[in-house]
Design an enzyme around this catalytic site. Structure first.
Site, PDB file in Angstrom:
ATOM      1  N   HIS A 369       0.828  -1.212   0.000  1.00 60.17           N
ATOM      2  CA  HIS A 369       0.000   0.000   0.000  1.00 60.17           C
ATOM      3  C   HIS A 369       0.860   1.259   0.000  1.00 60.17           C
ATOM      4  O   HIS A 369       0.623   2.184  -0.777  1.00 60.17           O
ATOM      5  CB  HIS A 369      -0.913   0.006   1.225  1.00 60.17           C
ATOM      6  CG  HIS A 369      -1.437   1.366   1.571  1.00 60.17           C
ATOM      7  ND1 HIS A 369      -2.411   1.999   0.812  1.00 60.17           N
ATOM      8  CD2 HIS A 369      -1.109   2.239   2.577  1.00 60.17           C
ATOM      9  CE1 HIS A 369      -2.668   3.189   1.338  1.00 60.17           C
ATOM     10  NE2 HIS A 369      -1.886   3.367   2.394  1.00 60.17           N
ATOM     11  N   HIS A 371       3.980   1.766  -0.957  1.00 62.41           N
ATOM     12  CA  HIS A 371       4.710   2.004  -2.209  1.00 62.41           C
ATOM     13  C   HIS A 371       3.767   2.387  -3.343  1.00 62.41           C
ATOM     14  O   HIS A 371       4.129   3.192  -4.203  1.00 62.41           O
ATOM     15  CB  HIS A 371       5.522   0.767  -2.588  1.00 62.41           C
ATOM     16  CG  HIS A 371       6.815   0.644  -1.839  1.00 62.41           C
ATOM     17  ND1 HIS A 371       6.873   0.256  -0.520  1.00 62.41           N
ATOM     18  CD2 HIS A 371       8.111   0.881  -2.230  1.00 62.41           C
ATOM     19  CE1 HIS A 371       8.140   0.248  -0.128  1.00 62.41           C
ATOM     20  NE2 HIS A 371       8.907   0.629  -1.129  1.00 62.41           N
ATOM     21  N   ARG A 432       6.529  -8.104   7.244  1.00 62.83           N
ATOM     22  CA  ARG A 432       7.503  -7.153   6.704  1.00 62.83           C
ATOM     23  C   ARG A 432       8.615  -6.965   7.735  1.00 62.83           C
ATOM     24  O   ARG A 432       8.585  -7.541   8.817  1.00 62.83           O
ATOM     25  CB  ARG A 432       6.845  -5.827   6.371  1.00 62.83           C
ATOM     26  CG  ARG A 432       6.222  -5.085   7.549  1.00 62.83           C
ATOM     27  CD  ARG A 432       5.699  -3.735   7.141  1.00 62.83           C
ATOM     28  NE  ARG A 432       5.042  -3.036   8.248  1.00 62.83           N
ATOM     29  CZ  ARG A 432       5.051  -1.725   8.412  1.00 62.83           C
ATOM     30  NH1 ARG A 432       5.699  -0.966   7.552  1.00 62.83           N
ATOM     31  NH2 ARG A 432       4.428  -1.169   9.422  1.00 62.83           N
TER      32      ARG A 432
END
Length: 771
Positions: A369, A371, A432
């Site tokens: 989202h 990026h 992440r």
């Protein structure tokens, strides 16, 4: 039109720094996706990976954006306002200060001593040079903010009552937003991270650190996004060959971005225990509210593009889309940006939801989202803007518009190939902020195809980034001369005849933001000073709490003083009246001559100005002149030129000068015919609007009243109009009890002009009055 400096060199220096470091960041991004995918085992190194993540994040999130915003801002400000940079020397100082900060932070970043994942979240710690460098970058950007605010202020004083150009209004809104939002990370760095990294304190309160960083963390996105929105509103419709659908809609969107974007950072702390659910819910509502200006922008820009397409011959329901000039790089970048904004905005709604965020928190969904919105929507418009203004700044055409379009398409497809798999990986549970994943289970093994796609997207994006630098470099070569180097902005469909004050200044909105900030962050920050933190030392926490408390009390004192500050320090008490009566006319003449007051206020006749923008002082009430000079001296009335002159005058000098000008004959009647309705306004006022008769304070014949009521008879027409406009805009605020500001706000432009004619034509020796 007066000559002005477009600040091309300053703008281009900022933009080149932005794009050069952008290329470095793109290379680091390529390394990360390849390492993360595990395609080349030799590259798998957690130390290098996290150093790369931090450097990539800082270069993209702070360096590219800050320098591009500054370069674009300087060029748009000078070309839209038709005036030079407010203080060019200071602007260059800010540029080099920011650049020095970047270079200082580069060492710890590149040597792996600042692997803080861009978040400034302790207990992850960095080398002191990183924090000091980041501070210099931010402080340098504050210089740009000051320049934008002052340029708008100077322009408004020179054009009272006129609408600030839309792009300058938005640029100043962005500068104001950045001052508000950068205060959070600045506080964290200055009072926590730098002392901690230098060893002055052993422990810091990580909850307070994360709260302060959340103050900046999401609002910074809108600092990045503002130039993209400015391009969509003011450049794209013109490049497409049409007009802007609504100027007012743009101003409303910019104000809403300013108000709603800052106090919403807690949606990044949904899973953190430091803040209560109630405050998280409040920030969630604010996050959804900030979607409204984006929807307004989408509607207004698409409507503007439809106007352009239909003017170019587009027929049918969607025929206008094909008629748009997609060969223009700026128009193409806008179209691609809107597509990515639509998809990315949907992902943002999920991130902002308190409930749904738990499903994708800290997964690759968030990375995808982010990026898609930033590196997609924002950066591709940065590229389109660069292609649009480079020929105007260099005077040379792009070497190849076709290569520019190819580069934009590569960036678009590369971003989709990179980010859409990230969204899927997030739904599949991939976390992440990790350097690698072991492929030792069926669940993890199904991630592999998406990892490969992610690496392919990284390769495409790096090629596109390199193409951008190559295209811009070639644009400064020996290309054919650009036919039109004037920066042109979109004209609205309906000309702007009158803009409400709330959509032409930021004084009121700053108060709104302050109140909103206190409501959203007041208690969440203060609570850390009311609780004990485990394992901390007296110096480590209590000392910092004392510093924060002292700063908070100081801020309250300053704000309280600002809110309670009187409009003037002059009081016509017994001593002041005696001083004024003692004024020496001859000595006043000598002082006025020595100070060269006649340059502005006495051309062919003493006290009567040849410049229509300067007031006549001849025949003016001594008490009024005395008050104004005293207000200039104390800076309760704003004028750099007059404040500089008045501060060297003694109070007795001011009394002497005031009596001297009062002794002179006022200007003769101009003989201009006056509307009877204006005469009624002078002698009877307008009770429905609570407007008292002008004669009540300024005399039946405009000869002036007691103390601070000016003599208006024979005053310059232009000066009268400009003064009333200054009261309307509150650029002048030294009137006691806001009397003139309240009255001026009720008057129409036609009434002000009529009053200017009335007092320019009134003869003080004529006893006849028209009741």
């Amino acid at each position: 039109m007066k000559n002005y400096d477009k600040a091309t060199g300053l703008s281009m220096a900022n933009m080149w720094i932005a794009f050069i470091f952008f290329l470095v960041a793109a290379f680091l991004g390529l390394f990360q996706v390849v390492e993360r995918a595990g395609l080349i085992p030799e590259l798998e190194t957690p130390v290098l990976y996290f150093a790369s993540v931090s450097t990539h994040g800082v270069l993209m999130g702070f360096v590219l954006t800050t320098f591009f915003v500054m370069g674009f801002g300087y060029y748009c400000a000078t070309t839209s306002l038709k005036q030079s940079v407010w203080n060019k020397g200071l602007a260059w100082f800010g540029f080099f200060l920011s650049l020095s900060g970047v270079l200082m932070a580069a060492y710890p970043l590149l040597t792996g001593q600042a692997s803080v994942l861009y978040t400034f979240y302790p207990p992850l710690g960095a080398h002191p040079l990183f924090y000091i460098g980041a501070t210099l970058l931010v402080v340098g950007s504050w210089v740009w903010c000051l320049q934008m605010i002052m340029m708008m202020h100077v322009w408004k004083k020179a054009h009272p009552g006129e609408a600030v150009p839309l792009i300058m209004f938005g640029t100043t809104a962005n500068a104001t937003l950045w001052l508000w939002t950068s205060a959070g990370v600045a506080s964290e760095i200055l009072f926590q991270l730098i002392p901690w990294s230098l060893g002055y304190i052993e422990t810091i309160d990580v909850g307070l650190s994360r709260t302060l960083f959340s103050w900046t963390l999401h609002a910074i996105v809108y600092f990045w996004l503002f130039p993209a929105y400015l391009a969509l509103y003011t450049l794209v419709p013109k490049a497409a060959g049409g007009r802007l659908f609504s100027d007012e809609m743009g101003r409303i969107a910019f104000v809403m971005l300013l108000v709603f974007s800052v106090p919403i950072g807690f949606h990044h702390l949904y899973m953190d225990p430091f803040q209560s659910a109630g405050f998280k819910f409040l920030h969630m509502l604010g996050t959804f509210m900030v979607m409204v200006p984006t929807l307004l922008t989408g509607f207004t820009v698409i409507a503007s593009l439809e106007i352009s397409g239909r003017l170019r011959g587009g027929k049918g329901l969607f025929g206008w889309i094909g008629a748009l000039p997609w060969k223009d790089p700026l128009v193409l970048s806008a179209g691609l940006a809107l597509l990515m904004l639509t998809v990315g905005g949907f992902g943002g709604a999920i991130n902002a939801s308190y409930a749904m965020n738990t499903l994708i928190h800290n997964t690759q969904w968030v990375t995808g989202h982010f990026h898609l919105i930033f590196a997609g929507t924002v950066v591709i418009l940065y590229m389109g803007v660069a292609y649009h203004i480079w020929p105007k700044m260099t005077g040379r055409q792009l070497a190849s518009a076709g290569l520019a379009r190819m580069q934009l398409w590569l960036w678009f497809w590369g971003m989709l190939v990179l980010t859409l798999p990230w969204h899927v990986l997030g739904l599949l549970g991939q976390p992440r902020r990790i350097s690698s994943t072991p492929y030792d289970s069926p669940l993890v093994q199904q991630w592999f195809p998406y990892e490969v796609a992610m690496a392919v997207g990284g390769v495409i994006l790096f090629i596109a980034a390199a193409m951008l630098i190559w295209n811009l470099f070639r644009a400064q070569g020996n290309n054919p001369a650009e036919a039109n180097t004037e920066m042109e902005y979109a004209v609205p469909v309906h000309p702007v005849l009158h803009i409400p004050k709330l959509l032409n200044s930021f004084a009121f909105w700053n108060i709104v933001v302050l109140v909103y900030m206190i409501a959203s962050y007041g208690y969440p920050i203060i609570q850390f000073f009311m609780m004990d933190t485990h394992g901390t030392t007296l110096w480590g926490v209590l000392k910092m709490k004392l510093i924060y408390t002292s700063l908070a009390l100081l801020a309250v004192a300053i704000c309280g003083q600002a809110l309670a500050e009187p409009s003037s320090e002059v009081a016509f008490d017994k001593e002041t009246r005696a001083l004024l009566k003692s004024g020496d006319i001859e000595r006043g003449f000598t002082i006025a001559k020595k100070k060269k007051c006649g340059r502005c206020h006495g051309g062919q006749a003493p006290g009567l100005s040849d410049d229509t923008e300067q007031p006549n002082l001849a025949g003016q009430m001594a008490s009024y002149t005395f008050k104004q000079l005293m207000d200039y001296r104390s800076k309760h009335r704003s004028s750099r030129k007059m404040s500089k002159r008045a501060k060297h005058l003694k109070v007795q000098d001011i009394a002497d000068i005031s009596q001297y000008y009062a002794s002179l004959d006022a200007a003769p009647s101009s003989g201009i015919a006056v509307d009877p309705a204006i005469t009624r306004l002078v002698y009877k006022g307008d009770p429905k609007r609570m407007i008292n008769p002008c004669a009540t304070c300024h005399g039946r014949k405009g000869e002036g009243g007691k103390h601070d009521s000016a003599a208006l008879t024979g005053q310059r027409r232009s000066y009268f109009i400009n003064t009333m406009a200054s009261f309307q805009e509150e650029d002048r605020s030294n009137d006691i009890y806001s009397r003139m500001r309240l009255i001026a706000e009720e008057l129409t432009e036609e009434e002000i002009e009529g009053l200017a004619d009335f007092y320019a034509s009134t003869d003080p020796d004529n006893e006849d009055e028209e009741e």
